[in-house]
Enzyme design. Structure first.
Site, PDB file in Angstrom:
ATOM      1  N   ASN A  63       2.109  -5.194  -3.195  1.00 13.11           N
ATOM      2  CA  ASN A  63       0.709  -5.700  -2.924  1.00 13.11           C
ATOM      3  C   ASN A  63      -0.165  -4.182  -2.599  1.00 13.11           C
ATOM      4  OD1 ASN A  63      -1.464  -7.501  -2.103  1.00 13.11           O
ATOM      5  ND2 ASN A  63      -1.365  -6.787  -0.101  1.00 13.11           N
ATOM      6  N   HIS A  84     -10.709  -5.938  -2.163  1.00 15.67           N
ATOM      7  CA  HIS A  84     -11.742  -5.672  -1.111  1.00 15.67           C
ATOM      8  C   HIS A  84     -12.924  -4.937  -1.931  1.00 15.67           C
ATOM      9  CE1 HIS A  84      -9.346  -6.974   2.025  1.00 15.67           C
ATOM     10  NE2 HIS A  84      -8.285  -6.404   1.667  1.00 15.67           N
ATOM     11  N   GLU A 134      -6.462 -10.345  -1.177  1.00 18.23           N
ATOM     12  CA  GLU A 134      -7.049 -10.313   0.088  1.00 18.23           C
ATOM     13  C   GLU A 134      -8.805 -10.248  -0.375  1.00 18.23           C
ATOM     14  OE1 GLU A 134      -5.894  -6.735   2.261  1.00 18.23           O
ATOM     15  OE2 GLU A 134      -3.692  -7.399   1.934  1.00 18.23           O
ATOM     16  N   GLU A 172       0.719  -1.207   0.170  1.00 14.70           N
ATOM     17  CA  GLU A 172      -0.016  -0.153   0.040  1.00 14.70           C
ATOM     18  C   GLU A 172       0.964   1.132   0.080  1.00 14.70           C
ATOM     19  OE1 GLU A 172      -2.581  -0.586   3.351  1.00 14.70           O
ATOM     20  OE2 GLU A 172      -3.546  -2.099   2.408  1.00 14.70           O
ATOM     21  N   ASP A 191     -12.305 -10.067  -0.844  1.00 11.00           N
ATOM     22  CA  ASP A 191     -13.745 -10.081  -0.149  1.00 11.00           C
ATOM     23  C   ASP A 191     -14.800  -9.235  -0.799  1.00 11.00           C
ATOM     24  OD1 ASP A 191     -12.925  -7.648   0.986  1.00 11.00           O
ATOM     25  OD2 ASP A 191     -12.543  -8.447   2.938  1.00 11.00           O
TER      26      ASP A 191
END
Ligand code: 9MR
Length: 448
Positions: A199, A235, A264, A157, A266
């Site tokens: 990432n 996400h 990640e 990030e 979701d």
């Protein structure tokens, strides 16, 4: 039994040696778990794991049944691993790594350098002191886990949201724009066998932020800064839905010569809408040859960092949701009579020609001073495989320190439970890390 497969006699090509074992074999039903189905597509299916939940038998039961990659959700972060400067604490992370190794799961390391979840002492550093502390942290943690990590999120990030297309301001960024490449070079020196990834989130479609990451990866590749992969956190919710160019964005990064992973995942929601979104994301990964796997950010909805959005594949009781079934089906697993994926699983242009039967094995080696990683690709012939065994002698002086997605007996490397079945023309991969020099490795494959 759903169908019978007959294995014919394979012709041995000049280069690829094909051995056929057995006369007839019975194919099982399509893979019944996420990990097994992904493995049949030459990929992994992972989840974020919290160490303190491993003693919950519902949690660990699902984990060990369904997943073959794990990411420690918080346990490898800077605040967890170096709470006091120079004093390292690996207890919870080691617990996850041990659990993974005992259950044939690989580990994604998360994360070596990040502006967030820094210990207080690091938050208070700047300039050279912080740069040196960051380099020491990367060295120590990557060395501690050397040989045990499939891929590291080396930097997490580091780019700003919004239209600016620049770096995120942080104490690390203020040590100089080269902090990211320094972190990557440091990680490579400490664990040459791990894939090194960048990432981030909000980089899942083409936008100013992902364009900036793209430019960095392009620059790193052109200058030889060691980067192997880019993670797309993925996400999603109604304010941040799956972008329509999701697959195209994964592909453009892959075209730079890096692997891509969904790291990640979701997706908030429920029912059919949520299920369709999971299937879309899964198919996008399968359609990109260099998309090597998918990790969801937790097991049950109740395990999620945003539990109220019920964004995962299992409900709070551990029951499979519609999103689970859609994901498994998109991976080609589950009920064999269900709808097949609408996107071809693996790009045919990158595949070798389908041999007449049996299986073939090819190997790629990443050699460094004193050690190497060998990645072996097992490709099924026209009859598919139920099980396989690769014979690959290593030169004297080479000592295996770690292997994944295989069981070894001497020079013979066999499938594990989830990757024995390979559909015709498809492949799976296993790997090993060793000390010494690989030289020329000549794997031969036998299928049954
Ligand atoms: O899921 C993690 C949650 O338990 C932590 O409290 C949080 C702290 O920053 O981090 C969450 O994981 C994040 C991941 O490390 C990086 N990408 C965003 C994830 C969700 O916030």
């Amino acid at each position: 039994m759903d169908k019978k497969r007959k294995l014919g006699v394979a012709g041995a090509g000049a280069l690829a040696v094909v051995v056929t074992l057995g006369i007839a074999a019975t194919a099982d039903a399509a893979a019944a778990t996420l990990g097994a189905a992904a493995a049949e597509q030459g990929r992994y299916f992972g989840t974020a794991v919290a160490a303190y939940k491993l003693s919950d038998s519902v949690y660990s039961g699902i984990l060990d049944r369904e997943f073959n990659m794990v990411t420690p959700e918080n346990e490898m972060k800077w605040d967890a691993t170096e709470p006091t400067q120079g004093s390292f604490s690996y207890g919870s992370a080691d617990q996850i790594v041990s659990h993974a190794q005992a259950h044939n799961q690989r580990v994604r390391g998360h994360a070596l350098a990040w502006h967030s979840q820094q210990p207080g002492w690091a938050q208070n550093l700047s300039g050279t002191a912080l740069r040196n502390a960051m380099v020491n942290h990367v060295t120590q943690v990557a060395t501690h886990y050397k040989g045990k990590i499939y891929a590291w999120d080396v930097v997490n990030e580091a780019f700003a949201d919004g239209g600016g297309g620049g770096r995120r301001d942080s104490n690390l960024q203020r040590t100089g724009n080269d902090w990211i490449e320094v972190a990557f070079r440091t990680a490579r020196a400490a664990d040459p066998g791990a894939k090194l990834c960048y990432n981030d989130y909000n980089t899942d479609g083409q936008n100013a932020k992902s364009n900036a990451v793209y430019a960095m990866v392009q620059d790193f590749k052109s200058r030889g800064v060691p980067i192997d992969c880019v993670g797309f956190q993925s996400h999603f919710n109604s304010a941040s839905p799956v972008p329509s160019d999701y697959q195209a964005n994964l592909q453009r990064f892959a075209n730079l010569g890096v692997d891509v992973q969904i790291t990640e995942l979701d997706i908030e929601g429920s029912g059919t809408t949520q299920a369709n979104n999971f299937a879309t994301v899964t198919r996008a990964c399968l359609a990109v040859t260099r998309c090597t796997g998918i990790t969801v950010w937790g097991i049950r909805d109740s395990d999620s960092w945003r539990a109220s959005g019920t964004p995962l594949l299992f409900d709070g009781n551990g029951s499979k949701k519609a999103a689970y079934t859609a994901t498994l089906t998109a991976l080609g697993g589950g009920n064999p009579t269900s709808t097949p994926p609408s996107t071809p699983p693996v790009s045919s242009s990158s595949q070798p020609p389908i041999p007449s039967g049996g299986c073939t094995a090819t190997v790629s080696v990443n050699q460094w001073q004193g050690g190497f990683v060998a990645t072996v690709r097992v490709t099924a012939g026209a009859n598919g495989t139920n099980a396989w065994a690769v014979t690959m002698p290593l030169p004297s002086g080479a000592t295996v320190t770690n292997s994944w997605s295989t069981t070894r007996s001497g020079n013979t490397w066999s499938n594990v439970s989830y990757n024995g079945r390979i559909a015709a023309g498809q492949y799976t991969e296993f790997g090993l890390q060793a000390t010494g020099t690989a030289g020329t490795l000549s794997p031969t494959c036998a299928a049954s």
